[in-house]
Scaffold this active site. Structure first.
Site, PDB file in Angstrom:
ATOM      1  N   GLU A   1       6.841  -1.363  -0.314  1.00 12.32           N
ATOM      2  CA  GLU A   1       6.544  -1.932  -1.628  1.00 12.32           C
ATOM      3  C   GLU A   1       7.475  -1.240  -2.613  1.00 12.32           C
ATOM      4  O   GLU A   1       7.396  -0.026  -2.810  1.00 12.32           O
ATOM      5  CB  GLU A   1       5.100  -1.689  -2.040  1.00 12.32           C
ATOM      6  CG  GLU A   1       4.792  -2.300  -3.404  1.00 12.32           C
ATOM      7  CD  GLU A   1       3.559  -1.723  -4.073  1.00 12.32           C
ATOM      8  OE1 GLU A   1       3.054  -2.362  -5.003  1.00 12.32           O
ATOM      9  OE2 GLU A   1       3.108  -0.639  -3.683  1.00 12.32           O
TER      10      GLU A   1
ATOM     11  N   ASP B   1       3.378   2.199   0.480  1.00 16.44           N
ATOM     12  CA  ASP B   1       2.981   1.930  -0.892  1.00 16.44           C
ATOM     13  C   ASP B   1       3.963   2.526  -1.900  1.00 16.44           C
ATOM     14  O   ASP B   1       4.347   3.695  -1.799  1.00 16.44           O
ATOM     15  CB  ASP B   1       1.581   2.512  -1.133  1.00 16.44           C
ATOM     16  CG  ASP B   1       1.080   2.299  -2.541  1.00 16.44           C
ATOM     17  OD1 ASP B   1       0.898   1.139  -2.924  1.00 16.44           O
ATOM     18  OD2 ASP B   1       0.900   3.302  -3.263  1.00 16.44           O
TER      19      ASP B   1
END
Length: 570
Positions: A281, A244
């Protein structure tokens, strides 16, 4: 049972276990250790630092009573695996399916998710990507407020539940990716501060304090995250991780944490004999993210590609607010389909600066693209999804593109249920302020913010998929469209070819149509509500979204909001 904990600044450490406190011995580099022979699988314990505590173990493998309760000893060897013949999945040519365990089914557990795997097999996805499963405060959360990163949320089924889910996926030929969060920890239930310098002391992002990756004591902090990643891949048999918001990792060392992690994961892949993927990401639009270590890159297998999403979304929805403003013209979609990104060094009006670098030479399979995901739905005030006509066109382009496509749960049948932002903080201050914090996060996005209360249980309940929708004709028809697209992608090498320089685009922004050439195949899309005739001499129609699509002597005629995949006539 040996208990070990890193607490470099403590002068005395005890383990609170079996009704008493037992002193621990200080060792090298701030590690404390003691042996408690009578402790075993399931034994509750905590650590007391200079008289304060007990606190949960920073590397707790299980939190049976939640984030504020004691840790429990967990023995990985007690689980019996059945996936001995699983040889893994390569990301190349794959289709990914993202899901949130708590809302994928009404029960919201790993066990219930297993019952839906046949649906994913029939859809022909290759990986499921599971949103974060670390323990969170309360009973419901997206997962990005997680703490106790080595444990698994008991609400979902705990560590054994995750293993059973992975085992079942592997038996059915599906790989499993796990979303992990290493750039911050949740604001509640985070007890790392007393143990050591896990944090840098400044806000690393909107979500919280930056982790200490390059300051004093950061060697052990880096190992904390790297060994966490290795645990998921080794002990839970996972096939990869989605990392993330890696742009929020603050690391000024010569070797970035991601490069160090990639090196360790490559070594583990050699040991376990199956491919292991790392998907980042990243908001940086920097191709170094996915370049190999020996080429001076960070060694990620792939990265999420928001530019593709923004271009697809703008084309099928007509929205042009916030970051969609740069993608409003159909020429933006033409560029991302051939270059991977729109922002490759040029000006971004949303950021009010230039952004990114070119992705020349990067194969499309290293870019994970999507029409919807948890962020792009859940970051809208009402968590609303795209309507069916938009899904048909967007999925048609996504699943014939050179990228690694990812679907979000329920997308394949046009789920009407929203995916709202929800949480369940214990502290009243956090509960009361969550809605306002969320609104401030998206200030300037162009939304009229009228979102349900994230702390209301009904917000969570509304986000659960309604599988009964599949009994309705329009939902079943869309599911068949997705199945046919994926089947065609897997049957025709032209559609999974990742070479961006082999993609050719013809488009007319004024007429609102686009033609994408994939080798000898032609993907024609009419985004307009009006019918259009294009000068394409069709030899054979492979798949059409609408029956009135007609190929004649005057060319290819498409009704409004329709597409066709065809072979042109010689």
């Amino acid at each position: 049972m040996i208990f070990e904990v890193w607490a470099p600044k403590a002068t005395a450490v005890e383990v609170d276990v079996l009704g008493g406190r037992r002193p621990m011995t200080s060792g090298e580099r701030g590690w404390w250790r003691t042996e408690v022979p009578e402790a075993a699988h399931g034994t509750r314990y905590g650590y007391v630092l200079d008289g304060d505590g007990p606190y949960p173990d920073p590397r707790s493998r299980r939190q049976p009573d939640g984030v504020f309760g004691p840790s429990a000893v967990y023995d990985h060897a007690r689980y019996t695996w059945s996936d001995h013949e699983w040889t893994g999945r390569d990301l190349r040519g794959a289709v990914i399916y993202e899901l949130h365990v708590g809302t994928f089914t009404q029960a919201g557990t790993f066990e219930a998710a297993v019952e839906k795997l046949e649906h994913l097999v029939e859809l022909s996805v290759d990986f499921v990507e599971v949103m974060p499963v670390a323990p969170v405060p309360g009973g419901r959360n997206w997962g990005y407020d997680g703490v106790d990163l080595y444990a698994v949320n008991e609400t979902y089924g705990g560590p054994d539940g995750l293993k059973s889910f992975v085992d079942a996926c592997h038996r059915m030929g599906i790989g499993v990716l796990l979303d992990v969060v290493y750039n911050h920890l949740g604001p509640s239930g985070n007890f790392l501060h007393p143990f050591g310098p896990y944090f840098s002391g400044f806000d690393g992002s909107y979500w919280g304090e930056a982790v200490n990756l390059d300051g004093p004591g950061s060697d052990e902090v880096r190992r904390y995250f790297i060994e966490n990643a290795l645990q998921w891949l080794r002990d839970f048999h996972l096939d990869g991780l989605r990392l993330d918001a890696v742009h929020a990792l603050h690391d000024k060392r010569a070797t970035h944490l991601l490069a160090e992690l990639a090196e360790e994961v490559d070594a583990l892949a050699c040991s376990v004999g199956r491919p292991l993927s790392l998907i980042a990401e990243s908001d940086l639009n920097d191709p170094r993210m996915v370049r190999s270590l020996d080429a001076g890159g960070l060694g990620m297998t792939a990265q999420w590609d928001d530019d593709v999403h923004h271009a697809l979304h703008a084309a099928v929805s007509g929205e042009a607010h916030g970051y969609y403003s740069d993608f409003a013209d159909l020429s933006a979609l033409a560029k991302v389909l051939t270059s991977g990104v729109l922002h490759d060094g040029g000006y971004s009006s949303f950021r009010e600066r230039s952004h990114g670098r070119p992705y020349a030479g990067v194969p499309g399979h290293r870019l994970v693209a999507f029409l919807q995901n948890h962020d792009q739905i859940g970051n809208r005030p009402l968590g609303d999804r795209l309507p069916m006509p938009a899904l048909k066109l967007g999925a048609g382009l996504l699943l014939t593109s050179p990228f690694t496509p990812m679907l979000f749960m329920g997308e394949e049948w046009g789920a009407r249920t929203p995916f709202l932002f929800f949480s369940d903080h214990v502290e009243q201050e956090l509960r009361d302020g969550e809605g306002g914090r969320r609104q401030r996060e998206f200030d300037g996005f162009g939304y009229v913010w009228d979102a349900p209360d994230p702390s209301d249980e009904e917000t969570f309940q509304q986000s659960k998929l309604d599988w009964d929708e599949l009994k309705e004709e329009e939902h079943w028809s869309l599911l068949c469209w997705y199945r046919d697209l994926i089947a065609l992608r897997k049957a025709l090498p032209e559609l999974s070819d990742p070479r961006l320089d082999r993609v050719r685009i013809d488009t007319d922004p004024a007429g609102n149509w686009l033609v994408m050439w994939r080798g000898s195949l032609c993907v024609v899309v009419n985004f307009s509500e009006e019918s259009v005739t294009l000068p394409i001499n069709v030899g054979a129609v492979l798949l059409a979204s609408d029956e009135p699509v007609r190929a004649g002597q005057d060319g290819l005629r498409l009704p409004g909001q329709a597409m066709v995949i065809c072979h042109p006539a010689p």
